[in-house]
Design a protein around this motif. Structure first.
Motif, PDB file in Angstrom:
ATOM      1  N   SER A   1       0.814  -1.229  -0.142  1.00  0.00           N
ATOM      2  CA  SER A   1      -0.018   0.026   0.032  1.00  0.00           C
ATOM      3  C   SER A   1       0.826   1.303   0.071  1.00  0.00           C
ATOM      4  N   LYS A   2       1.872   1.220   0.401  1.00  0.00           N
ATOM      5  CA  LYS A   2       2.906   2.428   0.668  1.00  0.00           C
ATOM      6  C   LYS A   2       3.080   3.255  -0.882  1.00  0.00           C
ATOM      7  N   ALA A   3       2.764   2.488  -1.890  1.00  0.00           N
ATOM      8  CA  ALA A   3       3.177   3.149  -3.318  1.00  0.00           C
ATOM      9  C   ALA A   3       1.968   3.976  -3.466  1.00  0.00           C
ATOM     10  N   PHE A   4       0.828   3.771  -2.711  1.00  0.00           N
ATOM     11  CA  PHE A   4      -0.317   4.655  -3.269  1.00  0.00           C
ATOM     12  C   PHE A   4      -0.640   5.709  -2.154  1.00  0.00           C
ATOM     13  N   TYR A   5      -1.498   6.537  -2.595  1.00  0.00           N
ATOM     14  CA  TYR A   5      -1.962   7.609  -1.861  1.00  0.00           C
ATOM     15  C   TYR A   5      -2.604   7.467  -0.623  1.00  0.00           C
ATOM     16  N   PRO A   6      -2.584   8.367   0.230  1.00  0.00           N
ATOM     17  CA  PRO A   6      -3.095   7.923   1.816  1.00  0.00           C
ATOM     18  C   PRO A   6      -4.415   7.238   1.831  1.00  0.00           C
ATOM     19  N   GLU A   7      -5.265   7.896   0.963  1.00  0.00           N
ATOM     20  CA  GLU A   7      -6.934   7.417   1.047  1.00  0.00           C
ATOM     21  C   GLU A   7      -6.755   6.004   0.568  1.00  0.00           C
ATOM     22  N   LEU A   8      -6.118   5.792  -0.345  1.00  0.00           N
ATOM     23  CA  LEU A   8      -6.075   4.633  -1.033  1.00  0.00           C
ATOM     24  C   LEU A   8      -5.410   3.611  -0.306  1.00  0.00           C
ATOM     25  N   GLN A   9      -4.331   3.953   0.499  1.00  0.00           N
ATOM     26  CA  GLN A   9      -3.474   3.043   1.463  1.00  0.00           C
ATOM     27  C   GLN A   9      -4.519   2.613   2.373  1.00  0.00           C
ATOM     28  N   THR A  10      -5.437   3.358   3.045  1.00  0.00           N
ATOM     29  CA  THR A  10      -6.344   2.988   3.677  1.00  0.00           C
ATOM     30  C   THR A  10      -7.227   1.887   3.348  1.00  0.00           C
ATOM     31  N   TYR A  11      -7.644   1.996   2.148  1.00  0.00           N
ATOM     32  CA  TYR A  11      -8.714   0.907   1.610  1.00  0.00           C
ATOM     33  C   TYR A  11      -7.929  -0.096   1.391  1.00  0.00           C
ATOM     34  N   ILE A  12      -6.650  -0.236   0.857  1.00  0.00           N
ATOM     35  CA  ILE A  12      -6.042  -1.331   0.689  1.00  0.00           C
ATOM     36  C   ILE A  12      -5.808  -2.220   1.931  1.00  0.00           C
ATOM     37  N   ASN A  13      -5.681  -1.717   3.059  1.00  0.00           N
ATOM     38  CA  ASN A  13      -5.629  -2.391   4.590  1.00  0.00           C
ATOM     39  C   ASN A  13      -6.666  -2.593   5.022  1.00  0.00           C
ATOM     40  N   THR A  14      -7.994  -2.282   4.548  1.00  0.00           N
ATOM     41  CA  THR A  14      -9.200  -2.290   5.255  1.00  0.00           C
ATOM     42  C   THR A  14      -9.715  -3.683   5.043  1.00  0.00           C
ATOM     43  N   TYR A  15      -9.973  -4.453   5.926  1.00  0.00           N
ATOM     44  CA  TYR A  15     -10.440  -5.824   5.807  1.00  0.00           C
ATOM     45  C   TYR A  15     -11.266  -6.315   6.905  1.00  0.00           C
ATOM     46  N   PRO A  16     -12.576  -6.725   6.696  1.00  0.00           N
ATOM     47  CA  PRO A  16     -13.472  -6.769   5.478  1.00  0.00           C
ATOM     48  C   PRO A  16     -13.776  -5.271   5.203  1.00  0.00           C
ATOM     49  N   GLY A  17     -14.496  -5.182   4.015  1.00  0.00           N
ATOM     50  CA  GLY A  17     -15.013  -3.851   3.637  1.00  0.00           C
ATOM     51  C   GLY A  17     -14.543  -3.424   2.345  1.00  0.00           C
ATOM     52  N   GLU A  18     -13.248  -3.897   1.999  1.00  0.00           N
ATOM     53  CA  GLU A  18     -12.460  -3.797   0.871  1.00  0.00           C
ATOM     54  C   GLU A  18     -12.134  -5.082   0.336  1.00  0.00           C
ATOM     55  N   HIS A  19     -11.771  -5.421  -1.017  1.00  0.00           N
ATOM     56  CA  HIS A  19     -11.128  -6.840  -1.397  1.00  0.00           C
ATOM     57  C   HIS A  19      -9.900  -7.149  -1.769  1.00  0.00           C
TER      58      HIS A  19
ATOM     59  N   SER B   1     -19.854 -10.703  -0.213  1.00  0.00           N
ATOM     60  CA  SER B   1     -19.735  -9.447   0.030  1.00  0.00           C
ATOM     61  C   SER B   1     -19.280  -9.342   1.509  1.00  0.00           C
ATOM     62  N   SER B   2     -19.734  -9.890   2.542  1.00  0.00           N
ATOM     63  CA  SER B   2     -19.129  -9.742   3.778  1.00  0.00           C
ATOM     64  C   SER B   2     -17.783  -9.891   4.154  1.00  0.00           C
ATOM     65  N   PHE B   3     -17.066 -10.643   3.058  1.00  0.00           N
ATOM     66  CA  PHE B   3     -15.739 -10.929   3.329  1.00  0.00           C
ATOM     67  C   PHE B   3     -15.034 -10.269   2.159  1.00  0.00           C
ATOM     68  N   GLY B   4     -15.593  -9.246   1.323  1.00  0.00           N
ATOM     69  CA  GLY B   4     -15.025  -8.889   0.358  1.00  0.00           C
ATOM     70  C   GLY B   4     -15.111  -7.091   0.222  1.00  0.00           C
ATOM     71  N   HIS B   5     -15.608  -6.647  -0.690  1.00  0.00           N
ATOM     72  CA  HIS B   5     -15.802  -5.214  -0.943  1.00  0.00           C
ATOM     73  C   HIS B   5     -17.233  -4.811  -0.371  1.00  0.00           C
ATOM     74  N   TRP B   6     -17.420  -3.805   0.332  1.00  0.00           N
ATOM     75  CA  TRP B   6     -18.777  -3.264   0.973  1.00  0.00           C
ATOM     76  C   TRP B   6     -19.852  -3.276  -0.129  1.00  0.00           C
ATOM     77  N   SER B   7     -19.361  -2.975  -1.530  1.00  0.00           N
ATOM     78  CA  SER B   7     -20.245  -2.620  -2.740  1.00  0.00           C
ATOM     79  C   SER B   7     -20.473  -3.886  -3.363  1.00  0.00           C
ATOM     80  N   GLY B   8     -20.234  -4.987  -2.693  1.00  0.00           N
ATOM     81  CA  GLY B   8     -20.444  -6.249  -3.307  1.00  0.00           C
ATOM     82  C   GLY B   8     -19.212  -7.122  -4.048  1.00  0.00           C
ATOM     83  N   THR B   9     -19.137  -8.399  -3.344  1.00  0.00           N
ATOM     84  CA  THR B   9     -18.057  -9.314  -4.337  1.00  0.00           C
ATOM     85  C   THR B   9     -18.697 -10.444  -4.475  1.00  0.00           C
ATOM     86  N   GLY B  10     -18.651 -10.898  -5.876  1.00  0.00           N
ATOM     87  CA  GLY B  10     -19.273 -12.201  -6.056  1.00  0.00           C
ATOM     88  C   GLY B  10     -18.238 -13.103  -6.971  1.00  0.00           C
ATOM     89  N   LEU B  11     -18.155 -14.339  -6.502  1.00  0.00           N
ATOM     90  CA  LEU B  11     -17.346 -15.213  -6.913  1.00  0.00           C
ATOM     91  C   LEU B  11     -18.113 -16.353  -7.851  1.00  0.00           C
TER      92      LEU B  11
END
Ligand code: SAM
Length: 251
Positions: A74-92, A237-247
């Motif tokens: 995540s260090k290569a990305f801007y701060p807001e995206l760093q937060t999302y990359i390290n958020t789990y669950p909620g982000e994928h 989705s509960s273990f992926g992205h809050w906007s929905g994750t389908g396998l």
């Protein structure tokens, strides 16, 4: 405080099933960074239930994702995206990295490189000798705030500038498509493009029963598209992205 107690304390409602949209919005406005309306769907009448393989992959990857550390990525990305990359669950992102460890794909295809968070998360746990082909219609060095560098592209990762929603252009990528093990479909979500990808996946003579992950399946525009997929599928989705994750197991 639950939504029901909150509304009750404000004397706004007595039955949670009759809550008006404006009342829900008043609650959400005060408490949630970003929210969107969605639908609840029954599953007993869904003919395309998850396969045992999909259930096993979903459970194992969801659990593994909790122990994945994406801080260095995540260090290569801007701060807001760093937060999302390290958020789990909620982000994928951690789920994507975990799926690489569970499926051990030899060939991975991403539709939609954008700023590179998804492909770099997958690259961090990609097995030796495997390769990610990340597709976009805009080269990474023309994307604002992109976290990717030219040196990120090596024997493990390549970007291809190809519109996979265009059947003729997609045809030129058949050698990769036919041999793919995992696809992350994360392009426009405009209600048209995903249908073009699904039509493409149904044309490809896949050799390896690929697992396809669709992002944002709980967007209202994606609801009918997700429901129409005629292959074994699992909403995680509960273990992926809050906007929905389908396998989906594309068999
Ligand atoms: C939501 S972003 C992808 C985010 C990225 N997967 C991640 O995890 O950070 C969507 C991307 O899809 C790209 N895109 C849109 N249409 C496309 C198409 N037909 N083929 C490939 N990429 C497309 C857009 O240019 C955009 O960069």
């Amino acid at each position: 405080m639950s939504l029901f107690s909150f509304l009750k304390s404000n004397n706004e409602v007595s039955n949670p099933q009759t809550i008006e949209t404006k009342e829900v919005e008043s609650y959400l406005n005060q408490r949630v960074r970003h929210y969107l309306p969605s639908y609840l769907l029954s599953l007993d009448d869904e003919p395309f239930q998850p396969s045992q393989r999909l259930i096993d992959i979903g459970l194992e990857a969801s659990k593994k994702a909790f122990s994945i550390n994406l801080e260095p990525v995540s260090k290569a990305f801007y701060p807001e995206l760093q937060t999302y990359i390290n958020t789990y669950p909620g982000e994928h992102y951690k789920l994507l990295a975990a799926l690489m460890e569970v499926i051990k794909p030899k060939i991975v295809l991403e539709i939609g490189t954008y700023q590179g968070a998804g492909c770099m998360a997958m690259k961090s746990t990609l097995p030796e000798g495997s390769k990610i082909y990340t597709y976009d219609i805009i080269p990474f060095d023309q994307i604002p705030n992109c976290g990717l560098k030219a040196s990120d592209f090596d024997e493990k990762m390549e970007q291809r500038i190809v519109d996979l929603a265009d059947p003729k252009m997609a045809e030129s990528q058949m050698d990769i498509l036919e041999n793919v093990d995992f696809i992350f479909a994360d392009a426009a979500k405009d209600g048209v493009m995903e249908r073009a990808f699904i039509a493409l996946f149904d044309r490809v003579k896949f050799k390896n029963k690929p697992i396809i992950m669709f992002d944002d399946i709980r967007f209202t525009i994606m609801t009918p598209i997700w429901r129409d997929i005629k292959h074994p599928k699992l909403d995680i989705s509960s273990f992926g992205h809050w906007s929905g994750t389908g396998l989906v197991e594309w068999i």
